[in-house]
Design an enzyme around this catalytic site. Structure first.
Site, PDB file in Angstrom:
ATOM      1  N   HIS A  96      11.630  53.018   8.034  1.00 40.07           N
ATOM      2  CA  HIS A  96      10.234  52.610   7.869  1.00 40.07           C
ATOM      3  C   HIS A  96      10.205  51.243   7.183  1.00 40.07           C
ATOM      4  O   HIS A  96      10.968  50.985   6.254  1.00 40.07           O
ATOM      5  CB  HIS A  96       9.475  53.619   7.008  1.00 40.07           C
ATOM      6  CG  HIS A  96       9.213  54.917   7.690  1.00 40.07           C
ATOM      7  ND1 HIS A  96       8.309  55.050   8.718  1.00 40.07           N
ATOM      8  CD2 HIS A  96       9.746  56.150   7.494  1.00 40.07           C
ATOM      9  CE1 HIS A  96       8.280  56.305   9.120  1.00 40.07           C
ATOM     10  NE2 HIS A  96       9.148  56.993   8.400  1.00 40.07           N
ATOM     11  N   CYS A 129      11.249  56.319  13.350  1.00 39.21           N
ATOM     12  CA  CYS A 129      11.352  57.660  12.792  1.00 39.21           C
ATOM     13  C   CYS A 129      11.026  58.708  13.851  1.00 39.21           C
ATOM     14  O   CYS A 129      11.766  58.872  14.805  1.00 39.21           O
ATOM     15  CB  CYS A 129      10.476  57.785  11.545  1.00 39.21           C
ATOM     16  SG  CYS A 129      10.929  59.185  10.483  1.00 39.21           S
TER      17      CYS A 129
END
Length: 494
Positions: free
Chosen positions: A437, A329
């Site tokens: 994630h 991310c």
């Protein structure tokens, strides 16, 4: 309700243990924390954002996490400012000094709505509540949304947890009880001593003293179990762990100032042959087998800190001299060439006047922040590391903005928006990153990635026949609940 004498006393894991024990007894436990402050987040199936610790408690209860279990989430983003999440959706930002004025009433409304949702969906359920921090911060009691205000509202029986590992456990407990208001003290049904090392009979005298001086029973003495789970909201205990016996690979994880979603690293921490070493800006990178850059709540601000401290340059040299770097991310965004933040969402104070900053330049990517958050679960087959058979991975996206490649490079996944891979220099270095994630939760893919590192070291390959990390997590929850059932008398609470 599980209360603590301080932050980090073990409330979250004791609440998870209680949920698993009640599930074993045939009940329907409903974990609930009215307000949590954390950048360690999860996305529920409906795209709602919630604290990871409440997701863990939901799994302990045998339930799918839902944002109603954590209706108010505050995500710190520096300068005494937090993003405010109500019932899974971002509703603004607030400075600490204005929170009571601007957000107390809306927060209490969100908490009551979350309770209403859970109770309507599960009329037979039992709420298992977690408090926050200490319940007796006298300067904050008027603004309390999630401790004794909620306990009084629901007439909940409360268990007060104290961490003996920190020392001063008697003062913690007696001081907390002394600061309770007269209407609040009857809510405390029992005391729990957490993280006790050694033979429990050595605490018998202390137990008798506490019961005599407080009039409240000590319902249990939990042994030291932090080797089972990483801490829920703090890296302190994780960093104090010694080196693993049998560790063959060392992975340096950058300890970003605004680190978020460090639970992404739990599966690597659980690998018996992997040693994680957390590296803060200003500390030497050393010579690890790989570098992981995790997520960040303030990507540009953290990137600026990497640049100014020299740690960013060290990562660049590491990759271009043959090292492996992986970003998740915000970490992936930092690996790119250009980052633009015209609205100042990611720490523009550290960037130029137009909110632009140069990345580490290890991936040919440009990221522009803005628009609505991407909050969704994803599944995709993977192209890298290249090997047969083809694997698929699952996880969730939680980010603002859009990233695209400035020049042709390899896609990490079949879905080209989920990640990229590029060679670095002429010595075999490689950089890769993903928006997904939880990618390391996928056992076969995690082992395949680790095996690329093991090949470089001439180590024997690990089996890729590895289950999803959720299975290991569930086994750990069972071990936690086993200890809880053994050492805690629940009857006064039920």
């Amino acid at each position: 309700m599980v209360l603590g004498t301080s932050s980090g006393a073990g409330k979250s894991l004791m609440t998870a243990a209680l949920c698993r024990v009640l599930k074993r007894r045939g009940e329907t436990p409903l974990p609930f924390k009215g307000q949590n402050m954390s950048n360690n987040a999860w996305v529920d199936p409906g795209g709602g954002e919630m604290a990871y610790s409440q997701a863990l408690q939901a799994w302990a209860a045998g339930r799918e996490p839902e944002c109603a279990m954590n209706p108010v989430l505050l995500k710190p983003q520096g300068d005494s400012t937090s993003e405010v999440i109500h019932l899974g959706r971002s509703v603004g930002t607030c400075r600490a000094e204005h929170y009571y004025r601007d957000w107390f009433r809306p927060g209490w409304a969100a908490i009551r709505q979350g309770l209403h949702t859970l109770e309507n969906e599960n009329p037979e359920g039992r709420l298992v509540l977690e408090g926050a921090g200490s319940p007796v911060e006298v300067n904050l009691q008027a603004r309390d949304l999630t401790n004794l205000r909620l306990a009084q509202y629901l007439r909940a029986r409360c268990l007060l947890v104290a961490d003996i590992e920190r020392g001063g456990v008697f003062a913690q407990i007696v001081g907390t009880l002394a600061l309770l208001r007269p209407v609040e003290r009857p809510l405390i049904s029992g005391l729990l001593i957490n993280r006790f090392r050694g033979r429990r009979e050595l605490f018998d005298e202390g137990r008798r003293w506490l019961e005599q001086h407080t009039g409240i029973p000590v319902l249990g003495v939990m042994p030291w179990l932090d080797e089972l789970f990483p801490p829920e909201d703090s890296l302190d205990l994780l960093e104090r762990r010694g080196r693993k016996r049998g560790a063959e690979l060392e992975i340096a994880v950058l300890k970003l100032p605004s680190l978020s979603n460090f639970s992404d690293l739990d599966p690597l921490e659980a690998e018996p042959t992997v040693q994680l070493r957390w590296v803060a800006p200003g500390e030497p990178l050393g010579t690890p087998d790989a570098v992981v850059i995790p997520g960040s709540k303030q990507t540009l601000r953290d990137l600026g800190r990497l640049h100014s401290s020299g740690l960013g340059s060290a990562v660049q040299r590491f990759a271009r001299s043959g090292g492996a770097v992986f970003g998740v991310c915000g970490g992936m965004q930092m690996l790119g060439q250009e980052l633009e933040d015209p609205e100042g969402l990611e720490g523009q104070a550290a960037a130029g006047g137009n909110g632009a900053m140069t990345g580490l330049g290890l991936l040919p990517l440009r990221t522009r922040f803005g628009g609505e958050k991407a909050l969704r679960h994803r599944q995709s087959s993977v192209h890298w590391p290249e090997h047969q058979p083809t694997l698929s991975v699952e996880g969730f996206e939680l980010h603002r903005g859009h990233t695209h490649a400035l020049e042709p490079c390899s896609n990490l996944c079949e879905d080209p928006s989920l990640g990229w891979v590029a060679r670095c220099g002429d010595q075999g270095g490689i950089a890769a990153g993903t928006y997904l994630h939880g990618i390391f939760d996928n056992g076969p893919w995690r082992r395949r990635w680790l095996n690329q590192l093991r090949i470089r070291r001439g180590l024997e390959l690990l089996s890729e026949q590895q289950p999803h990390h959720s299975r290991q997590r569930d086994a750990l929850l069972d071990r936690l609940a086993d200890a809880f059932e053994t050492h805690v008398n629940l009857e006064p609470l039920l």
